[in-house]
Enzyme design. Sequence first.
Site, mmCIF file in Angstrom:
data_model
loop_
_atom_site.group_PDB
_atom_site.id
_atom_site.type_symbol
_atom_site.label_atom_id
_atom_site.label_comp_id
_atom_site.label_asym_id
_atom_site.label_seq_id
_atom_site.Cartn_x
_atom_site.Cartn_y
_atom_site.Cartn_z
ATOM 1 C CG ASP A 74 -2.009 -0.960 1.230
ATOM 2 O OD1 ASP A 74 -2.006 -1.851 0.358
ATOM 3 O OD2 ASP A 74 -2.894 -0.851 2.101
ATOM 4 C CG HIS A 214 2.351 0.070 4.240
ATOM 5 N ND1 HIS A 214 2.050 -0.889 5.182
ATOM 6 C CD2 HIS A 214 1.230 0.806 4.064
ATOM 7 C CE1 HIS A 214 0.790 -0.722 5.569
ATOM 8 N NE2 HIS A 214 0.271 0.292 4.907
HETATM 9 NI NI NI Z 1 -2.561 3.100 3.436
#
Ligand code: NI
Length: 264
Positions: A74, A214
């Site tokens: 993400d 991430h």
């Molecule tokens: Ni996020």
Amino acid sequence: MVNRSMLLRLLGTLALPLVLAGCGVPLNTSWHGYRTGPATEQSSPTQASGSPGEAPKPAGPDCRKVKCVALTFDDGPGTYTESLLDLLDEHHAKATFFLIGKNVAKHPGIVRDELARGHELGNHTFSHRDLTKMSLAAGQRELRKTDAAIKKATGTEPTLVRPPFGAIPSNLKNSLDVPVALWSVDTLDWQTRDTKKTIKAAEKVAPGSIVLMHDIHESTIKAMPKILVDLQAQGYHFVTVSELIAKPKPGIGYGTGQHPATQK
Ligand code: NI
């Protein structure tokens, strides 16, 4: 990013259903993956990779027969994304990137590269604000602006939505023509920023897991070689979210234990 009570709730309820979700669902042979656009029944067969009448090529490994995991990243693209793409290629791994529209506008070439290397692209809103704290119209704008940025960069629109903090109002979710993808394993990489802890967290992976990470954190990228090697040694195949779910439907938040087998 989730708070602690949300995380506990997710971990408590999701692990087993997701195991079932990933590999218990027959692979629908008409599903061609991200290249055909949104996973809706309206997808035109002419957009598919094969010509009409030709047996469609499977999008990836058959997750009914082999162990599959969907690695998801993400908040990118960012500085470290290209080195992650090289690592994924080394392991023949496909992943899913949930992109922030603002970052897509800054790094369109990286997004093109993600798509060119066979990864799936998802919409993670334009500015990463909490969708539950804005009007329906404002939430739709956040998503549409990101669709437009990804389309401008790649010529194609994202096939999934992942809301920031995993939070989306039901009226917004029901207005989408693509599925919502949440997760079943949260590495908390954004919080710990610790390579060893990220590796340890990834040990929770089971067949059918959707793993949240991430690609904007260096500690995460440094964890990836070992995570990929370890999971591969256990026989895992790294697939996109849409390959894992087989045929995700709009209006469903995958990762919450809901999956096609329970959503007839
Ligand atoms: Ni996020």
